[in-house]
Design a protein around this motif. Structure first.
Motif, short mmCIF file in Angstrom:
data_model
loop_
_atom_site.label_atom_id
_atom_site.label_comp_id
_atom_site.label_asym_id
_atom_site.label_seq_id
_atom_site.Cartn_x
_atom_site.Cartn_y
_atom_site.Cartn_z
N GLU A 102 6.26 -61.17 55.35
CA GLU A 102 6.59 -61.53 56.73
C GLU A 102 8.11 -61.73 56.85
OE1 GLU A 102 3.88 -61.56 58.68
OE2 GLU A 102 5.20 -61.68 60.43
N GLY A 103 8.74 -61.12 57.83
CA GLY A 103 10.19 -61.28 58.02
C GLY A 103 11.00 -60.53 56.97
N SER A 163 23.57 -63.40 54.02
CA SER A 163 22.26 -63.97 54.36
C SER A 163 21.32 -62.85 54.81
CB SER A 163 22.41 -64.99 55.49
OG SER A 163 22.75 -64.31 56.69
N MET A 164 20.04 -63.14 54.73
CA MET A 164 19.03 -62.17 55.16
C MET A 164 19.21 -61.85 56.65
SD MET A 164 16.69 -60.36 53.91
CE MET A 164 15.29 -59.38 54.45
N ALA A 195 21.97 -61.83 58.35
CA ALA A 195 23.11 -60.92 58.53
C ALA A 195 22.72 -59.49 58.15
CB ALA A 195 24.28 -61.38 57.67
N LEU A 196 21.94 -59.35 57.06
CA LEU A 196 21.51 -58.00 56.64
C LEU A 196 20.64 -57.36 57.72
CD1 LEU A 196 20.62 -58.51 52.85
CD2 LEU A 196 22.54 -57.22 53.80
N ILE A 197 19.66 -58.11 58.20
CA ILE A 197 18.73 -57.56 59.19
C ILE A 197 19.47 -57.27 60.50
CG2 ILE A 197 16.75 -58.22 60.68
CD1 ILE A 197 15.33 -59.22 58.26
N GLY A 198 20.51 -58.05 60.77
CA GLY A 198 21.30 -57.83 61.98
C GLY A 198 21.94 -56.45 62.02
N ARG A 199 22.18 -55.86 60.83
CA ARG A 199 22.81 -54.53 60.78
C ARG A 199 21.79 -53.46 60.43
NH1 ARG A 199 28.42 -55.26 61.12
NH2 ARG A 199 28.38 -53.01 61.51
N VAL A 239 14.06 -50.75 47.82
CA VAL A 239 13.64 -52.10 47.46
C VAL A 239 12.97 -52.72 48.68
CG1 VAL A 239 15.39 -52.58 45.71
CG2 VAL A 239 15.90 -53.05 48.11
N VAL A 240 12.05 -53.63 48.43
CA VAL A 240 11.44 -54.42 49.50
C VAL A 240 11.92 -55.86 49.31
CG1 VAL A 240 9.29 -55.22 50.55
CG2 VAL A 240 9.44 -52.89 49.61
N LEU A 241 12.43 -56.46 50.41
CA LEU A 241 12.93 -57.83 50.34
C LEU A 241 12.01 -58.75 51.13
CD1 LEU A 241 16.75 -57.35 51.12
CD2 LEU A 241 15.53 -56.98 48.97
#
Lengths: 195, 358
Positions: B111-112, B73-74, B76-80, B30-32
């Motif tokens: 973006e992001g 949250s996004m 938190a997801l990106i943090g891992r 998936v792309v978020l």
């Protein structure tokens, strides 16, 4: 010889010709038992005696009978499990042909002491192939002919198969694919039904 | 195929070209966007969520992130990013997934945003069944189909092994049964007797032991031959089985020697009644091939409850002493063991006496 191979011959005879013929084969081959055990090993001499006795009892050339065994393994309802395992080779008959080289290794993944002859697919241009079969089981190429013919049917492909004889201990089978999707074939569901 | 066209197209935006490539390589990706909402989903995921629109839905509303735990949250997801994620599809049949997230480089998509690839992991067998997946729903390099093959092949091989085990177990039970049986009479043999006595001793279960020796049996063999002798032994065995309960043990331990083990018996009178009734029946004339044979039996008994410390060897010895006494006092009788009976040194002489008396 692995019991699975002997057991396959036995099941073929029982399911195709009945127990009386199997009884005669057992007697003529000089076996001291009437049933092969799939998960035990037997002297390879036993298999040869059984096949000779079978050819004599059916009064039919052995290669023809070996081919019938190959067909039986794919098409008889009693050995549906084997047909399913073969169909995992690929979603189309062409892809299955390309997976033939892996067949002995696939068999060994399930049953480590089952040694099938080496198989090698050679491509000779559009829809023309040959299968080279080399191993301890002379005549196994005829089984492969019957098996591939039945599998082509199973996939819905139209193929011509011919055993071209043995060269340098290697059996050669000609495969001509006339139509990859001739009929719908038989369904294959990845998920096994509850056992 | 649309996939192939998209890859070859030079006109499409980089994000579309990436999505088209990923559809082939990772059909469960998936792309978020930067808010955590889906902007694209691979073809196999679309099949999984046939009734749920995916594009525009929030990732954490579709999937429960079981590990690593976060606030959903996004950020938190990106943090891992790069860590293995354990996920579960919300609603429907329980389907666990593995996943991994990578942030999207600038210009490759929203973006992001981020890309998450998913896989069934070990739940693939159930998922294939639940969602009716086929080989083409997996990437060509995915080992899922090989794994399904392995599961099915191993199941078939295990089934064959299980059948063999059942047959071997049946054969073993038959062999053991044979090893514990006296083939002439069908009674238990000495091995079986030892086994039963050990079991009773271990369970500290009380029992009576009666040692029986036939009287005048040698005469049967001498006059009628072995056929007559065998017939008489079988008749004796039949009578002994009839006179005992089904959980008692009747063993033939020698040519014309028998041992009865009567479980749970502690009453000497009961034991005497059983032995006396048995001797009475064994003393009835038996006929074979027109000949009538007259035998009898002598018996000696012991009770396990008479021993402070159970000693099977001593019990057998004292039952034998009592049997010898019964022979000595004129045969055809039962003598329970007691301390005043003759000691084993006299038994040796007694055996000779018994042999001459047969």
């Amino acid at each position: 010889m692995h019991g699975l191979i002997n057991r396959a011959i036995e099941r073929f005879v029982r399911d195709t010709y009945g127990r009386d013929v199997w009884g005669a084969v057992v007697r003529d081959a000089g076996l001291e038992f009437t049933e092969f055990e799939s998960m035990l090993s037997y002297e390879s001499d036993v298999t040869h005696r059984v096949l000779d006795a079978l050819a004599a009892n059916l009064n039919r050339p052995l290669p023809d009978t070996l081919e019938d065994i190959g067909t039986y393994l794919v098409s008889h309802p009693k050995v549906e499990a084997l047909r399913r395992l073969l169909r995992f080779g690929g979603p189309t008959f062409t892809e299955f042909l390309h997976s033939l080289d892996d067949l002995p290794a696939r068999a060994q993944l399930a049953v480590p002491d089952l040694h099938l002859p080496d198989l090698e697919l050679c491509e000779h241009g559009a829809d023309a192939y040959s299968v080279h079969c080399r191993g301890e089981l002379p005549g196994f190429g005829h089984v492969i002919v019957g098996l591939l013919r039945a599998l082509a049917d199973d996939y819905g492909a139209l193929a011509l198969l011919e055993h071209k004889g043995t060269r340098d201990g290697c059996e050669i089978i000609d495969v001509r694919l006339l139509a990859a999707e001739h009929t719908r074939g038989r369904a294959f569901d990845l998920a096994a039904r509850a056992i | 195929m649309t996939k192939g066209r998209a890859i070859q197209s030079g006109q499409a935006a980089p994000s579309d070209r990436l999505a088209a490539m990923m559809d082939v390589l990772c059909p469960m990706h998936v792309v978020l966007g930067d808010t955590g909402h889906l902007t694209h989903a691979g073809p196999t995921l679309l099949k999984l969520f046939a009734d749920t629109p995916l594009i525009g839905a929030r990732f954490t509303e579709l999937f429960e992130v079981k590990r690593p735990r976060g606030d959903g949250s996004m950020a938190a997801l990106i943090g891992r990013a790069g860590d293995k994620m354990h996920l579960r599809i919300r609603g429907g049949a329980r389907t666990d997934l593995k996943g991994v997230l990578v942030p999207l480089p600038p210009g490759w998509g929203p973006e992001g945003g981020a890309l998450i690839n998913l896989s069934f992991g070990i739940s693939v067998v159930a998922a294939v069944r639940d969602f009716g997946l086929t080989g083409t729903d997996f990437a060509a390099t995915d080992l899922a189909v090989e794994m399904l093959y392995m599961v099915e092949a191993k199941t078939a091989a295990m089934e064959a092994s299980r059948k063999l085990n059942l047959r071997l177990q049946g054969a073993m039970i038959a062999a053991e049964e044979q090893a514990y049986t006296d083939t002439l009479t069908g009674l238990r043999n000495r091995r079986a007797l030892d086994y039963v006595l050990d079991r009773l001793a271990e369970a500290e279960q009380d029992f009576a032991l009666i040692h029986i020796d036939l009287d005048f049996f040698k005469a049967v063999n001498d006059t009628g031959g072995h056929a007559a002798g065998d017939h008489v032994l079988r008749e004796v065995a039949r009578i002994m089985v009839e006179e005992t309960r089904s959980d008692d043990t009747v063993a033939r331990v020698g040519g014309d020697e028998f041992v009865l083990v009567l479980e749970r018996l502690i009453n000497p009178e009961r034991v005497h009644d059983i032995a006396a009734r048995l001797i009475t029946r064994l003393s009835q004339p038996l006929s074979f091939a027109g000949q009538v044979y007259q035998i009898s039996a002598s018996a000696g008994s012991v009770l396990s409850c008479d021993y402070h410390q159970l000693d099977l060897g001593q019990m057998m010895l004292e039952a034998d002493t009592a049997l010898y006494t019964a022979k000595h006092r004129g045969r055809g009788r039962h003598i329970p063991f007691s301390r005043d009976l003759k000691k084993p040194d006299a038994v040796t002489a007694g055996h000779d006496d018994r042999v001459s008396g047969r």
